[in-house]
Every structure is written in C-alpha cells, then in structure tokens.
Design a protein around this motif. Structure first.
Motif, PDB file in Angstrom:
ATOM      1  N   ALA A 136       0.845  -1.205   0.000  1.00 65.67           N
ATOM      2  CA  ALA A 136       0.000   0.000   0.000  1.00 65.67           C
ATOM      3  C   ALA A 136       0.875   1.247   0.000  1.00 65.67           C
ATOM      4  CB  ALA A 136      -0.913  -0.007   1.226  1.00 65.67           C
ATOM      5  N   HIS A 137       1.975   1.173   0.725  1.00 68.29           N
ATOM      6  CA  HIS A 137       2.873   2.325   0.836  1.00 68.29           C
ATOM      7  C   HIS A 137       3.471   2.686  -0.524  1.00 68.29           C
ATOM      8  CE1 HIS A 137       5.417   5.117   2.996  1.00 68.29           C
ATOM      9  NE2 HIS A 137       6.396   4.744   2.199  1.00 68.29           N
ATOM     10  N   SER A 138       3.953   1.680  -1.245  1.00 64.78           N
ATOM     11  CA  SER A 138       4.574   1.999  -2.538  1.00 64.78           C
ATOM     12  C   SER A 138       3.509   2.401  -3.560  1.00 64.78           C
ATOM     13  CB  SER A 138       5.439   0.840  -3.034  1.00 64.78           C
ATOM     14  OG  SER A 138       4.622  -0.227  -3.430  1.00 64.78           O
ATOM     15  N   LEU A 139       2.332   1.804  -3.478  1.00 70.26           N
ATOM     16  CA  LEU A 139       1.228   2.209  -4.373  1.00 70.26           C
ATOM     17  C   LEU A 139       0.835   3.659  -4.122  1.00 70.26           C
ATOM     18  CD1 LEU A 139      -1.078  -0.941  -4.227  1.00 70.26           C
ATOM     19  CD2 LEU A 139      -0.016   0.003  -6.286  1.00 70.26           C
ATOM     20  N   LYS A 140       0.842   4.015  -2.860  1.00 72.38           N
ATOM     21  CA  LYS A 140       0.503   5.388  -2.475  1.00 72.38           C
ATOM     22  C   LYS A 140       1.487   6.360  -3.127  1.00 72.38           C
ATOM     23  CE  LYS A 140       1.366   7.022   1.756  1.00 72.38           C
ATOM     24  NZ  LYS A 140       1.263   7.338   3.183  1.00 72.38           N
ATOM     25  N   GLY A 141       2.759   5.989  -3.112  1.00 74.06           N
ATOM     26  CA  GLY A 141       3.781   6.824  -3.743  1.00 74.06           C
ATOM     27  C   GLY A 141       3.530   6.988  -5.232  1.00 74.06           C
ATOM     28  N   SER A 142       3.248   5.884  -5.902  1.00 75.92           N
ATOM     29  CA  SER A 142       3.002   5.940  -7.352  1.00 75.92           C
ATOM     30  C   SER A 142       1.783   6.795  -7.651  1.00 75.92           C
ATOM     31  CB  SER A 142       2.764   4.529  -7.905  1.00 75.92           C
ATOM     32  OG  SER A 142       3.876   3.713  -7.650  1.00 75.92           O
ATOM     33  N   ALA A 143       0.695   6.583  -6.893  1.00 74.61           N
ATOM     34  CA  ALA A 143      -0.557   7.309  -7.121  1.00 74.61           C
ATOM     35  C   ALA A 143      -0.352   8.812  -6.903  1.00 74.61           C
ATOM     36  CB  ALA A 143      -1.645   6.782  -6.194  1.00 74.61           C
TER      37      ALA A 143
ATOM     38  N   GLN B 134      -5.138   4.762   3.462  1.00 74.12           N
ATOM     39  CA  GLN B 134      -5.902   4.044   4.501  1.00 74.12           C
ATOM     40  C   GLN B 134      -5.354   2.628   4.692  1.00 74.12           C
ATOM     41  OE1 GLN B 134      -9.833   5.350   2.686  1.00 74.12           O
ATOM     42  NE2 GLN B 134     -10.487   4.775   4.758  1.00 74.12           N
ATOM     43  N   LEU B 135      -5.055   1.962   3.570  1.00 75.43           N
ATOM     44  CA  LEU B 135      -4.529   0.592   3.656  1.00 75.43           C
ATOM     45  C   LEU B 135      -3.144   0.578   4.312  1.00 75.43           C
ATOM     46  CD1 LEU B 135      -5.710  -0.745   0.186  1.00 75.43           C
ATOM     47  CD2 LEU B 135      -6.281  -1.777   2.408  1.00 75.43           C
TER      48      LEU B 135
ATOM     49  N   GLU C  39     -10.840  -3.907   8.603  1.00 74.79           N
ATOM     50  CA  GLU C  39     -11.466  -2.801   7.883  1.00 74.79           C
ATOM     51  C   GLU C  39     -11.054  -2.740   6.410  1.00 74.79           C
ATOM     52  OE1 GLU C  39     -11.539   1.141   9.769  1.00 74.79           O
ATOM     53  OE2 GLU C  39     -11.029   0.094  11.627  1.00 74.79           O
ATOM     54  N   ALA C  40     -10.049  -3.528   6.046  1.00 74.22           N
ATOM     55  CA  ALA C  40      -9.579  -3.502   4.656  1.00 74.22           C
ATOM     56  C   ALA C  40     -10.555  -4.206   3.721  1.00 74.22           C
ATOM     57  CB  ALA C  40      -8.197  -4.142   4.563  1.00 74.22           C
TER      58      ALA C  40
END
Lengths: 117, 216
Positions: free
Chosen positions: A60-67, A81-82, A93-94
């Motif tokens: 989720a962390h690396s996806l957040k960076g890309s997004a 959130q993830l 909650e995921a």
C-alpha cells in the motif's frame, strides 16, 4: 458526476518536465505506472487474503507513492488508509478497501489510456 | 559551477522517474538506485554522488540506515543526504535527521520545493569541497613549516644545509623548497666595511694605476 481520477494540474506539470528533443516524460511515467502498479495491487490482495499486515502495508505504501506522483488523489487516499491499517496490524477494515482499490485503479487506467493514446 | 551528480534511490519506479526528471530539468546529472543496497554501493564508491535523495522505506537497507553508514565513514566532504518520505509525522522526521540526514522532502515531491532544497544541498557541498581543499593545502604548508622546525645540520664554514636526501644545499635553496621563502642578496654594514669596501678600494687602486700608466 465523479471527479476525474487524475489531477490535471499534476498531469500538466509532468508534461512540462520533458527537456527539448527528449522522449515525453509524461508518457514514460504513465506507462511505468501501468507496467508496475497492477503487480503491486496483486501483491497487496494476496497479502490481505493471507492476513499478512506487514506485506499489505508495504504494498500500500509503494502504491501510495506511485498514485501521488501522477495526481491520482482518490487512489492515493485508499492506499493511505490501507497503509495505516497495515501498520496497525488490523486488516478487518480492509474488507471494503481492497475492491475499492481495484475499482479506482480501473478508472485511473482508463484515463491514462486516453492520455497516452 | 560544476554539474553535480545526484543519486535518486527509491524502490518505486514512478517516484524515481518523476524525481529524476525534475532534477534533470534543473540541470543535475542523475544516477538511480532501486533499493538501499544499490544506493549504498554507489555511495561507497571512490567518487560518490554529491547529493543523495533516499527513500525512507526501501527494501534491503532503508534510507536512515544508509545515512548512518555514510556518516560512519567520517569523510571531509560527505554526500549531502535528503530523505524522501511520505510519512510526515514529526517523530519520523526527527529520527531521520538524527540518523544524519541533512534534510527531508515529503512525497509526492513538489517540484519547486524539491529543487530549492537540492540547490541548498549543492551550495553546502560546494562550500564543503572548497573548505576541504583549503584544509588540505594548509596541512601541506604546515608539514613544510614542521620540516623547518627540526634541527638542521649546517656546515660551519660555507653555511650549506644537509637536506633529507643527505645532499648539501645552499641555504637559499633549502628555504625556498621548504617554505617558499626567496632571498634577495644584499650586505649588512659590517660586512660592507669588512669585505666590500676593501674590494672596491683595491679596484680603485688598480684603475688609478692603469690610468697613470696610460698617461705616461
């Protein structure tokens, strides 16, 4: 009417990064996004199914960076959130977030395909 | 200003490419690393990049660990390190700066802010390089001064000095080589009376004698 998946201001600033006479940076970045992100989403889904919070957080962390870099704000928010849930170790909650992630990715992908033709 | 090389270390290819393109546009030379181990390999090489942008969370070696390794080397002009982090909590920032990072930028990076911070780094690097060069030349000068402070063997008659290679050098040559001092030759009043004046007097006598001889 939903907001666009990609922030036009961010897309415009990426477009401006291309030095004269060199390959288009915007196209390169968006293509990289399409090549790299689905695999990471898959990894996140697998980790979530296996209850592996550490791996969920990492993906989720690396996806957040890309997004964030391409101005995909809604996708960024879901990833954030993830990231937080993974960090806390509580993946209950995921449940809704993982399908939401896939749906938002589809929107982003469609807009990217329009942009890079 | 020489073109400085900046390392962009991030496991996430989109960020890496965007940050690299921003820096390239600003006139920097770029190298990339896709994990902490690769970053460390470049930073430990004989000619490391002047500035490094390190992702906080990288597989293998995380950003702060890479910084600790750089600092442990204790170089005179070490790489200027900016941590790239999407965590904006002050605790993480403090931890990164404590580990030895010079600055941090939160992701996604804002182009103007990123370049402004990298430019600050470039100024620091140039200052540090100039200072390291100055220290080096001062140390060299100091080594020469030390050589002059030692006991010098000098010939009691001709005043030549024995150098480190066991050769007898003229005092002028020795001092010139060891301190940059040059001598201009003159004579003191005592030596004038003792050596120069008798020679001049003798010369005058000879000239006078020659004149008388011609006049005859």
């Amino acid at each position: 009417m939903m907001a666009p998946a990609l922030d036009t201001a961010v897309i415009e600033s990426l477009r401006q990064l291309t030095p004269p006479g060199e390959p288009d940076v915007l196209k390169e970045v968006l293509q990289l996004f399409l090549d790299d992100v689905p695999g990471r989403i898959e990894r996140l889904r697998t980790a979530w199914q296996g209850g592996n919070a550490v791996e969920v957080q990492r993906a989720a962390h690396s996806l957040k960076g890309s997004a964030g870099n391409i101005g995909a704000h809604a996708l960024h928010a879901i990833c954030h959130q993830l990231d937080e849930l993974g960090r806390s170790g509580d993946l209950a909650e995921a449940e809704d977030l993982v399908p939401a992630l896939a749906a938002e990715y589809a929107r982003v992908e469609a807009e990217i395909l329009l942009l890079i033709g | 200003m020489a073109i400085l090389r900046v390392l962009v270390a991030d496991d996430e290819p989109v960020s890496r490419t965007v940050v690299g393109a921003m820096l390239k546009k600003a006139g920097y030379e770029i190298s990339f690393a896709s994990d902490g181990q690769q970053a460390w390999q470049q930073l430990a090489a004989p000619q490391p990049p002047a500035i490094a942008l390190l992702d906080w969370e990288m597989p293998g070696l995380a950003g702060p660990e890479v910084v600790e390794r750089i600092r442990a080397r204790g170089e005179q002009a070490p790489t200027y390190v900016i941590l790239l982090t999407s965590r904006d909590s002050s605790a993480d920032i403090v931890a990164g700066l404590k580990a030895g990072a010079n600055d941090y930028v939160t992701k996604p990076a804002n182009e103007d802010e990123l370049i402004a911070r990298v430019n600050v780094g470039a100024r620091v690097v140039e200052l540090q390089t100039a200072l390291a060069e100055r220290v080096r030349s001062l140390e060299e000068a100091l080594a020469n001064v030390k050589a002059l402070q030692t006991l010098l063997p000098m010939c009691a008659y001709c005043k030549s000095i024995r150098n480190d290679q066991n050769y007898w050098e003229k005092v002028e040559t020795y001092f010139h080589d060891h301190s940059g001092v040059s001598f201009s030759h003159s004579y003191c009043p005592t030596c004038y009376e003792r050596f120069v004046k008798p020679q001049l007097d003798a010369l005058e006598e000879i000239t006078e004698a020659q004149r008388r001889q011609k006049g005859r």
